[in-house]
Design a protein around this motif. Structure first.
Motif, mmCIF file in Angstrom:
data_model
loop_
_atom_site.group_PDB
_atom_site.id
_atom_site.type_symbol
_atom_site.label_atom_id
_atom_site.label_comp_id
_atom_site.label_asym_id
_atom_site.label_seq_id
_atom_site.Cartn_x
_atom_site.Cartn_y
_atom_site.Cartn_z
ATOM 1 N N VAL A 138 -5.938 4.152 -2.073
ATOM 2 C CA VAL A 138 -6.456 4.979 -0.721
ATOM 3 C C VAL A 138 -6.775 5.855 -2.000
ATOM 4 O O VAL A 138 -5.474 5.991 -2.686
ATOM 5 C CB VAL A 138 -6.336 5.033 0.275
ATOM 6 C CG1 VAL A 138 -6.511 6.195 1.025
ATOM 7 C CG2 VAL A 138 -6.023 3.995 1.378
ATOM 8 N N PRO A 139 -7.591 6.702 -2.420
ATOM 9 C CA PRO A 139 -7.430 7.684 -3.599
ATOM 10 C C PRO A 139 -6.540 8.407 -2.833
ATOM 11 O O PRO A 139 -5.769 9.283 -1.622
ATOM 12 C CB PRO A 139 -8.501 8.503 -3.014
ATOM 13 C CG PRO A 139 -9.504 7.194 -2.918
ATOM 14 C CD PRO A 139 -8.816 6.317 -2.146
ATOM 15 N N HIS A 140 -5.403 9.202 -3.825
ATOM 16 C CA HIS A 140 -4.607 9.605 -3.913
ATOM 17 C C HIS A 140 -4.348 11.245 -2.883
ATOM 18 O O HIS A 140 -4.566 11.947 -2.067
ATOM 19 C CB HIS A 140 -3.087 10.027 -4.892
ATOM 20 C CG HIS A 140 -2.857 9.242 -5.602
ATOM 21 N ND1 HIS A 140 -1.923 9.268 -6.285
ATOM 22 C CD2 HIS A 140 -2.394 7.229 -5.435
ATOM 23 C CE1 HIS A 140 -1.130 8.421 -6.496
ATOM 24 N NE2 HIS A 140 -1.901 7.390 -6.076
ATOM 25 N N ASP A 141 -5.876 11.619 -3.371
ATOM 26 C CA ASP A 141 -6.501 13.199 -2.715
ATOM 27 C C ASP A 141 -6.871 12.883 -1.297
ATOM 28 O O ASP A 141 -6.566 13.532 -0.608
ATOM 29 C CB ASP A 141 -7.584 13.514 -3.243
ATOM 30 C CG ASP A 141 -9.412 12.619 -3.027
ATOM 31 O OD1 ASP A 141 -8.342 11.222 -3.337
ATOM 32 O OD2 ASP A 141 -9.704 13.273 -2.727
ATOM 33 N N PRO A 179 2.044 18.942 0.469
ATOM 34 C CA PRO A 179 1.136 18.570 -0.345
ATOM 35 C C PRO A 179 2.113 17.838 -1.433
ATOM 36 O O PRO A 179 2.005 16.802 -2.467
ATOM 37 C CB PRO A 179 0.540 18.812 -0.320
ATOM 38 C CG PRO A 179 -0.046 20.054 0.735
ATOM 39 C CD PRO A 179 1.697 19.731 1.405
ATOM 40 N N GLU A 180 2.950 18.418 -2.361
ATOM 41 C CA GLU A 180 3.526 18.591 -3.372
ATOM 42 C C GLU A 180 4.761 17.189 -3.550
ATOM 43 O O GLU A 180 4.747 16.668 -4.539
ATOM 44 C CB GLU A 180 3.863 19.619 -4.323
ATOM 45 C CG GLU A 180 4.803 19.835 -2.884
ATOM 46 C CD GLU A 180 4.510 21.423 -1.978
ATOM 47 O OE1 GLU A 180 5.204 21.923 -1.113
ATOM 48 O OE2 GLU A 180 3.584 21.287 -2.029
ATOM 49 N N VAL A 181 5.181 17.769 -2.467
ATOM 50 C CA VAL A 181 5.861 16.662 -1.685
ATOM 51 C C VAL A 181 5.505 14.547 -1.922
ATOM 52 O O VAL A 181 5.904 13.907 -2.163
ATOM 53 C CB VAL A 181 6.741 16.156 -1.069
ATOM 54 C CG1 VAL A 181 8.067 15.137 -0.228
ATOM 55 C CG2 VAL A 181 7.543 18.166 -0.694
ATOM 56 N N GLY A 235 0.550 -0.934 -0.035
ATOM 57 C CA GLY A 235 0.351 0.108 0.267
ATOM 58 C C GLY A 235 1.100 0.882 -0.079
ATOM 59 O O GLY A 235 1.677 1.224 0.703
ATOM 60 N N ALA A 236 -0.004 2.129 -0.815
ATOM 61 C CA ALA A 236 0.898 3.606 -0.580
ATOM 62 C C ALA A 236 1.316 4.364 1.444
ATOM 63 O O ALA A 236 0.498 3.842 1.435
ATOM 64 C CB ALA A 236 0.210 4.385 -1.476
ATOM 65 N N PRO A 237 2.269 4.919 0.805
ATOM 66 C CA PRO A 237 2.795 5.325 1.974
ATOM 67 C C PRO A 237 1.301 6.201 2.515
ATOM 68 O O PRO A 237 0.501 7.462 1.839
ATOM 69 C CB PRO A 237 3.832 7.003 1.686
ATOM 70 C CG PRO A 237 4.713 6.006 0.446
ATOM 71 C CD PRO A 237 3.498 5.225 -0.199
ATOM 72 N N ALA A 238 1.321 5.825 3.954
ATOM 73 C CA ALA A 238 -0.168 6.675 4.514
ATOM 74 C C ALA A 238 -1.652 5.976 4.020
ATOM 75 O O ALA A 238 -2.470 6.455 4.120
ATOM 76 C CB ALA A 238 -0.382 8.440 4.280
ATOM 77 N N SER A 239 -1.499 4.914 3.364
ATOM 78 C CA SER A 239 -2.833 3.896 2.847
ATOM 79 C C SER A 239 -3.308 3.897 4.220
ATOM 80 O O SER A 239 -3.878 3.082 4.070
ATOM 81 C CB SER A 239 -2.365 3.576 1.836
ATOM 82 O OG SER A 239 -1.399 2.401 2.475
ATOM 83 N N GLY A 240 -2.884 3.742 5.229
ATOM 84 C CA GLY A 240 -3.266 2.747 6.021
ATOM 85 C C GLY A 240 -2.551 1.726 7.101
ATOM 86 O O GLY A 240 -3.092 0.355 7.543
ATOM 87 N N GLU A 274 -4.641 15.002 1.984
ATOM 88 C CA GLU A 274 -4.989 15.375 2.594
ATOM 89 C C GLU A 274 -4.328 14.965 3.967
ATOM 90 O O GLU A 274 -4.497 15.602 5.428
ATOM 91 C CB GLU A 274 -6.781 14.959 2.804
ATOM 92 C CG GLU A 274 -7.192 16.138 4.029
ATOM 93 C CD GLU A 274 -7.086 17.652 3.334
ATOM 94 O OE1 GLU A 274 -7.120 18.289 3.928
ATOM 95 O OE2 GLU A 274 -7.048 18.033 2.197
ATOM 96 N N ARG A 275 -4.645 13.383 4.724
ATOM 97 C CA ARG A 275 -4.325 12.584 5.525
ATOM 98 C C ARG A 275 -3.354 13.218 6.149
ATOM 99 O O ARG A 275 -2.468 13.095 7.246
ATOM 100 C CB ARG A 275 -4.370 11.792 5.067
ATOM 101 C CG ARG A 275 -4.372 10.566 6.570
ATOM 102 C CD ARG A 275 -4.025 9.006 5.990
ATOM 103 N NE ARG A 275 -5.773 9.019 5.311
ATOM 104 C CZ ARG A 275 -5.885 7.304 5.322
ATOM 105 N NH1 ARG A 275 -5.276 6.284 5.048
ATOM 106 N NH2 ARG A 275 -7.177 7.254 5.024
#
Length: 222
Positions: free
Chosen positions: A114-117, A164-166, A12-17, A121-122
């Motif tokens: 999990v959607p990138h947006d 956010p941009e990073v 899972g991507a970073p911060a996906s849980g 935001e998380r």
């Protein structure tokens, strides 16, 4: 010979849980949680031979070579012995995936989508206690006192790479890097994708899936 050992990977991507889902899997199913990143850092802290080799690359901001990572992972799996285990966020390259399969055939690969947006935001609300690595998120895992660690009372900080941009760039790089791994497991019919915007949405799906898979695993030969 029948076995109750269950071997799985969670991606899972970073911060996906992944952290939250991993903890729930450990609590519910009793799997041994294996995080190669944590293991490498532990080897560095204890100044093992493996840690000395890894530290050189980590200090230079480079990826630790596959052979070092694999030795670390396979050594830990051997230590685990006859227990079910879950690799968290590994493998990250096709070469790692192929070497893992050759040594330890898997029962399942879970991929959190999990959607990138949502992730961006998380991460914007993420605060970290650097000495311990404890992470807080404004809105759903707030510290008891704003800006302070619950345990020590020390200041929390926001990392530059959580901007956010990073984060958007990191997510793009992650997807490009993981695509060959996901394709590899797709061809082996091992991967199952779990989609959702929150852990509350995703966890029931994962729990149901693992209940079915673990019951099946104990009745089949490895």
């Amino acid at each position: 010979m029948l076995t109750k050992v269950f071997r799985m990977v969670m991606l899972g991507a970073p911060a996906s849980g992944k952290g939250t889902i991993s903890k729930r899997i450990v609590d519910k199913f009793g799997f041994v949680h294996i995080s190669p990143g944590d293991m490498l850092r532990l080897n560095v802290v204890h100044n093992t031979e493996l840690g000395k080799k890894a530290k050189k690359f980590m200090n230079e901001g480079k990826l630790v070579p596959d052979d070092i990572v694999m030795k670390c992972v396979l050594s830990r799996i051997t230590e685990v012995g006859n227990k079910s285990w879950m690799l968290d966020g590994f493998p990250r390259t096709l070469a790692q995936a192929e070497r893992l399969s050759a040594s330890e055939p898997l029962h399942a690969v879970i991929n959190l989508e999990v959607p990138h947006d949502v992730i961006i935001e998380r991460v914007k609300g993420r605060w970290i206690h650097l000495p311990s690595g404890r992470v807080y998120n404004v809105g759903f895992n707030d510290p008891k006192v704003p800006g302070k660690d619950d345990v020590t009372g020390e200041d929390l900080v926001q990392r530059d790479d959580d901007k956010p941009e990073v984060v958007a760039r990191r997510l793009q790089v992650y997807e490009e890097m993981l695509r060959p791994v996901l394709d590899y497991y797709q061809k082996q019919e091992l991967i199952t994708n779990f989609k959702g915007r929150t852990t509350a949405e995703i966890w029931p799906q994962v729990e149901k899936f693992l209940l079915e898979k673990t019951r099946s695993a104990v009745a089949k030969r490895v």
